[in-house]
Design a protein around this motif. Structure first.
Motif, PDB file in Angstrom:
ATOM      1  N   SER A 109      -4.036   3.090   7.555  1.00  0.00           N
ATOM      2  CA  SER A 109      -5.305   2.674   6.875  1.00  0.00           C
ATOM      3  C   SER A 109      -5.342   3.438   5.741  1.00  0.00           C
ATOM      4  O   SER A 109      -4.667   4.549   5.627  1.00  0.00           O
ATOM      5  CB  SER A 109      -6.446   2.770   7.979  1.00  0.00           C
ATOM      6  OG  SER A 109      -6.750   4.171   8.027  1.00  0.00           O
ATOM      7  N   ASN A 110      -6.401   3.330   4.903  1.00  0.00           N
ATOM      8  CA  ASN A 110      -6.632   4.280   3.812  1.00  0.00           C
ATOM      9  C   ASN A 110      -7.297   5.617   4.222  1.00  0.00           C
ATOM     10  O   ASN A 110      -7.446   6.460   3.228  1.00  0.00           O
ATOM     11  CB  ASN A 110      -7.691   3.699   2.861  1.00  0.00           C
ATOM     12  CG  ASN A 110      -6.948   2.990   1.597  1.00  0.00           C
ATOM     13  OD1 ASN A 110      -5.989   3.756   1.141  1.00  0.00           O
ATOM     14  ND2 ASN A 110      -7.421   1.928   1.098  1.00  0.00           N
ATOM     15  N   GLY A 157      -3.546   4.028  -1.753  1.00  0.00           N
ATOM     16  CA  GLY A 157      -4.067   2.453  -2.264  1.00  0.00           C
ATOM     17  C   GLY A 157      -3.081   1.615  -2.535  1.00  0.00           C
ATOM     18  O   GLY A 157      -2.116   1.981  -2.569  1.00  0.00           O
ATOM     19  N   TYR A 205       0.976  -1.228   0.154  1.00  0.00           N
ATOM     20  CA  TYR A 205       0.169  -0.001  -0.075  1.00  0.00           C
ATOM     21  C   TYR A 205       1.010   1.266   0.125  1.00  0.00           C
ATOM     22  O   TYR A 205       1.888   1.211   0.832  1.00  0.00           O
ATOM     23  CB  TYR A 205      -0.891   0.050   1.120  1.00  0.00           C
ATOM     24  CG  TYR A 205      -2.201  -0.987   0.951  1.00  0.00           C
ATOM     25  CD1 TYR A 205      -1.935  -2.356   1.133  1.00  0.00           C
ATOM     26  CD2 TYR A 205      -3.258  -0.733   0.822  1.00  0.00           C
ATOM     27  CE1 TYR A 205      -3.007  -3.215   0.861  1.00  0.00           C
ATOM     28  CE2 TYR A 205      -4.626  -1.403   0.364  1.00  0.00           C
ATOM     29  CZ  TYR A 205      -4.231  -2.707   0.476  1.00  0.00           C
ATOM     30  OH  TYR A 205      -5.170  -3.672   0.480  1.00  0.00           O
ATOM     31  N   ALA A 236      -2.861   8.423   1.775  1.00  0.00           N
ATOM     32  CA  ALA A 236      -3.074   7.182   1.203  1.00  0.00           C
ATOM     33  C   ALA A 236      -3.277   7.137   0.031  1.00  0.00           C
ATOM     34  O   ALA A 236      -4.143   7.963  -0.634  1.00  0.00           O
ATOM     35  CB  ALA A 236      -4.180   6.558   2.279  1.00  0.00           C
TER      36      ALA A 236
END
Lengths: 141, 521
Positions: B83-84, B91, B64, B89
């Motif tokens: 986390s996204n 992906g 990621y 972020a």
């Protein structure tokens, strides 16, 4: 003093087995060690490599990396080639000059997607600004 | 302590130039503060330079991406458990349009692995080509390279197989492989990225070239402006030597090949192959008259193959994949993939590996997202400082050696420098001449004197002095330089000048250039 300088140059020649084809490597080593390749250094190298002084000085003067007289302060190497021109390297150069830096023009540092590019010693700065260059100069002091 | 978290961050000079080392420090500090165990692997760059520093995190075996990272973004990464939801972020890395739009053969390991980890190299297809070469005859290796259609990636586009066959056919007590890593063209950084990101691939290509033509010694000539690439290549060569992959008994075959790195010293013309040979011999980098070509008489008068970094690095894959499979992509006589480099005034700059045949527009608009300044694009220089300026209405030009030549331009080493509408093209033409003044080796008169007179005359045009007559003089001078110079330095300097005159004549005829004064930063 003079003696230890000479022995450093002789050591650089010995490290490359006194080979004439390694002259550029030797000049890099000597310049790294003493900041320049003065006439005395050129004489010692010529002697050790069995070249004429004209040969050594001719090579020294051909390549922009080599200088005959040491710089008083660390230069700011700024790329003035096309990719950096396209993102304002001329303006940056003017600002750096106003700020009192010694500029050295370089044609391409290979950071053309993140210009303007500047190098201080071996440290590359992308998206360079006068502030970021000044901060790096502070760190090298 | 929690299980180790694997992170990847480029150690590439471009990534470091915008703060990758600071991000690495912050990651370690933050992990320590939280009692977390992280493993941070420094890789090459993926080529998405506008996203650097680009951090990748291994989550369930998938990478990621997070970028461009600033130190203040680091704590939140840990707070959100990568986390996204994070501001940076992006992906899964492989799902990014920039990655999906490419055909990454040459650069497939770049950014994925530690560039100096030989086990990783082997585990990801490294040494497959060399293993095949050792099991084949020299003729078969050269035949495969010829069939692949591989052409010199340094700019001239000469078929590699023919060059190799020439050198292989000569009897000599010593032959050499020289890798030209004097990547001096503004707008190019593909060699640098590969040297820093996957040095083993270049070494493998050189060993195969050595076996094929009967050379036992190789030299990589790297420009001094690339200290990180020099260090990485030197270290990689040592690692290969320690592993028995270089030396008197390459991979236990009983065959010999060894190599070294030589530094340039700030001379652009040393990227010209005969000047490079002079420099490798420790002399002033002055070009040699041809013939003889280096394949007959090169380094120290011995048969020498000189290929660009990317040419040599393409060879292992060609052997592993097969010549026909390599030639299956591309267009016309420009086969395989090419590393295109988006630079200058471009929103998303970086390296794109794609088959020949892609258009300038696809590269600049689809990958690059247009200009960085947001202003209209006015000109694009392709192929370095000796390449033509192409106007905005010709962006549908196909990236192909012959298509470029037909348009009076040059693909060169694949560098694309974008300019917006604030550019003064008469100034760019003047710079082309000034660059030649600086970098000419001085051996031939059209280049040495022509460039000085050219710069003076364009300066007069820019001041509005006898504009019509002086333009005619510059055009005449350009013809002399093109026809009378010994090498591409003087011979191609007219290309940017003449293309600027052809497509942007208004910049020469209206001597004051007000647009240049109001450049928005």
């Amino acid at each position: 003093m003079a003696h230890s300088k000479t022995s450093a140059i002789e050591a650089a020649c010995a490290r490359h087995n006194h080979r004439a084809d390694a002259l550029i490597e030797i000049l890099h080593d000597v310049q790294h060690a003493q900041g320049c390749i003065d006439d005395e250094a050129a004489r010692v190298i010529a002697d050790k490599l069995n070249l004429s002084r004209a040969d050594v000085q001719g090579v020294r003067s051909f390549y922009t990396d080599f200088i005959a007289e040491a710089r008083r302060k660390t230069p700011v190497k700024i790329c003035r080639a096309e990719a950096c021109q396209a993102v304002g390297s001329d303006k940056l150069a003017a600002a750096l000059e106003t700020a009192g830096h010694d500029l050295e023009t370089i044609f391409c540092l290979g950071n053309c997607a993140l210009g303007p590019a500047v190098m201080v010693e071996d440290r590359l700065i992308g998206r360079a600004t006068a502030e970021r260059v000044a901060a790096q100069m502070e760190r090298t002091k | 302590m929690s299980p180790s978290l694997r992170l990847y961050l480029p150690g590439d000079a471009a990534a470091v130039s915008v703060g990758a080392d600071e991000i690495a420090d912050c990651l370690h500090t933050e992990a320590k503060k939280r009692g977390l165990n992280i493993e941070l692997v420094r890789t090459g760059t993926r080529g998405m330079l506008w996203l650097e520093p680009l951090l990748e995190v291994d989550i369930g075996g998938e990478r990621y991406a997070f970028g461009p990272m600033l130190p203040e973004h680091v704590p939140a990464l840990f707070d959100d458990a990568f986390s996204n939801a994070h501001d940076c972020a992006l992906g899964p890395l492989e799902d990014l349009d920039w990655m999906r739009g490419q055909t990454r053969w040459l650069y497939r390991r770049c950014g994925q692995t530690d560039p100096l980890n030989l086990d990783e190299y082997k585990a990801n297809g490294g040494l497959d080509g060399l293993t095949k070469a050792l099991a084949s005859s020299s003729d078969d290796v050269i035949e495969t390279v010829t069939k692949s259609g591989l052409r010199g990636r340094g700019g001239a586009g000469f078929p590699a197989g023919i060059k190799w066959k020439t050198a292989a056919g000569i009897d000599a007590d010593q032959k050499y492989i020289c890798c030209n890593a004097d990547e001096g063209d503004s707008g190019t950084f593909a060699d640098r990225i590969l040297m820093e990101g996957d040095p083993s691939l270049i070494i493998e290509g050189m060993v195969i070239a050595g076996l094929a033509v009967g050379a036992t010694k190789g030299l990589v000539y790297i420009r001094s402006e690339y200290p990180a690439a020099i260090a990485t290549m030197k270290r990689a060569i040592e690692i290969w030597r320690e592993a028995g992959l270089l030396g008197d008994d390459v991979m236990g075959s009983g065959r010999s090949f060894d190599m070294d790195v030589r530094r340039g010293a700030g001379s652009y013309v040393c990227g010209e192959e005969s000047a490079m040979l002079e420099s490798l011999e420790g002399k002033r980098g002055q070009v040699r008259a041809k013939p003889p070509i280096p394949a007959f008489e090169g380094l120290f008068g011995k048969p020498t193959i000189i290929n660009n970094v990317l040419t040599l690095a393409s060879v292992p894959d060609i052997l592993a994949r097969g010549g026909e499979a390599y030639a299956a992509v591309g267009t016309g006589r420009s086969l395989g993939t090419q590393a295109f480099q988006l630079a200058g005034n471009i929103k998303c700059g970086g390296l794109i590996e794609a088959p020949f045949g892609v258009t300038l527009r696809e590269l600049i608009e689809d990958f690059g997202g247009g200009t960085l300044s947001g202003r209209p694009l006015r000109a694009v220089q392709v192929g370095g400082p000796l390449g033509a300026y192409i106007p905005a209405d010709q962006l549908d030009l196909v990236m192909d050696y012959e298509a470029f030549a037909a348009a009076g331009a040059m693909l060169g080493h694949g560098g694309i420098v974008v300019f917006d509408d604030t550019v003064d093209m008469a100034r760019q033409a003047e710079f082309a001449m000034e660059f030649c003044v600086e970098e000419s080796c001085g051996k031939c008169t059209p280049c040495r004197i022509g460039s000085v007179r050219g710069a003076e005359t364009i300066a007069k045009i820019r001041k509005g002095e006898n504009v019509g007559d002086n333009i005619a003089l510059v055009e005449d001078l350009c013809t002399t330089m093109t026809d009378g110079s010994l090498c591409a330095m003087g011979g191609l300097t007219p290309m940017p000048v003449m293309s600027a005159l052809k497509y942007f004549r208004e910049d020469f005829e209206t001597k004051t250039a007000p647009a240049a004064e109001e450049v928005a930063g």
